[in-house]
Design an enzyme around this catalytic site. Structure first.
Site, PDB file in Angstrom:
ATOM      1  CG  ASP B  13      -1.830   1.117   1.330  1.00 26.42           C
ATOM      2  OD1 ASP B  13      -2.146   1.713   0.277  1.00 26.42           O
ATOM      3  OD2 ASP B  13      -2.286   1.439   2.446  1.00 26.42           O
ATOM      4  CD  GLU B  74      -4.673   1.469  -2.437  1.00 26.96           C
ATOM      5  OE1 GLU B  74      -4.734   0.730  -1.441  1.00 26.96           O
ATOM      6  OE2 GLU B  74      -4.953   2.679  -2.406  1.00 26.96           O
ATOM      7  CG  ASP B 147      -1.892   3.251   7.925  1.00 28.67           C
ATOM      8  OD1 ASP B 147      -2.774   3.742   7.219  1.00 28.67           O
ATOM      9  OD2 ASP B 147      -1.465   3.783   8.954  1.00 28.67           O
TER      10      ASP B 147
END
Lengths: 200, 200
Positions: B13, B74, B147
């Site tokens: 990410d 991502e 996260d």
């Protein structure tokens, strides 16, 4: 043949389809010499990972071959065309990390800073930038491919940043300029820099 | 202890302030195991080149240590917040080139594809994604830092992409799905994928 006192700058105009790489040696008296220039090109038919790898390998090979003292990269703005900005940012990330991995400092400059530095006008067109790059580097023909001139302009602009012609501290070191020593091009450059700082 | 038949996926990410990296092993029957997870963080006080270098070094160390068969990143959209999108794109470029340099295939997935794959809803919130990641990986506590769950969700979503539970071709290989074998989550996933293809 690299003069001992010259600053070697590698400029990169990042992009997925055309990534320009240009290397110049700039003397303390601002005299500049072309060392090498290329454009790495990949087509939209290739997968993204292959395209980014081609850029990474070319930039790393040039950093290792020419050992620049500083890398100048065009500053990417999110106001750019949305269809190209992501690829430009991805390519610039790769270039910046490759330089950082080698301990080479990285400087970012906006297109208008570069145009102002080499032509005297922040709004100069591509042809005017190419003409000035040819003149500064004493080239008889325009650098090929055409986009290569932008990478050279970026490298020249960085080397001249903050330098007054003939001043002992010229050639890219950060230095205070005396207003009286400024050429019109340098005044524009200072203004563009100040504007970029305010905008950033 | 890596089961011979499992697909190892490293999910990323990307981001300058927090770049999540998660590794999972996914069996052919969709059973998934946590291998490792981390978040690389740098602050806005550090220069851009140092921030991008930290991300490059962490990703390369994880690729070399865990040797994933595929890297899932991502997909960055230019519609994101303009103040963060450039850094996200620069980080993603570095990750993609690092995988490509090692011959590891790279897959890009949108946040809604990932949410649909792990929760059954393309609009699931962060808490729902974290809960499902915990459930799928049989974790008693949420992955830390917070996260990190997104990187794991991305890796899981990639491994499950196009796979029907219990089908012999599950675990990430591209395969034709029979409509009858689809769970509601997989239908949403297919829809999200089709929508992303149309949008791209």
């Amino acid at each position: 043949m690299r003069p001992g006192s010259a600053l070697r700058v590698l400029g990169v105009d990042p992009g997925l389809t055309r990534c320009g790489i240009g290397v110049v040696d700039v003397e303390r008296d601002r005299r500049a010499t072309l060392v090498g220039v290329t454009v790495v090109g990949t087509t939209a038919h290739e997968p993204l990972d292959a395209r980014l790898l081609a850029i990474a390998e070319a930039v790393e090979a040039w950093l290792d071959r020419f050992e620049p003292e500083v890398v100048a990269v065009e500053r990417v703005f999110s106001q750019m065309n949305v269809s190209t900005v992501m690829g430009v940012a991805q390519a610039s990330g790769i270039v910046i990390a490759a330089a950082a991995k080698r301990g080479i400092p990285v400087a970012l400059h906006t297109p208008s800073e570069v145009k102002a530095a080499v032509t005297g006008s922040g709004r100069a067109d591509k042809a005017a930038v190419t003409r000035m790059v040819m003149k500064i580097l004493r080239l008889e023909t325009a650098p090929r491919p055409a986009d290569a001139a932008d990478a050279l302009a970026l490298a020249l602009a960085h080397a001249w940043r903050g330098s007054a012609p003939g001043s002992p501290s010229a050639a890219g070191r950060t230095t205070a300029m005396t207003a009286t020593a400024l050429t019109p091009a340098q005044r524009l450059w200072q203004e563009a820099e100040a504007k970029a700082r305010r905008g950033g």
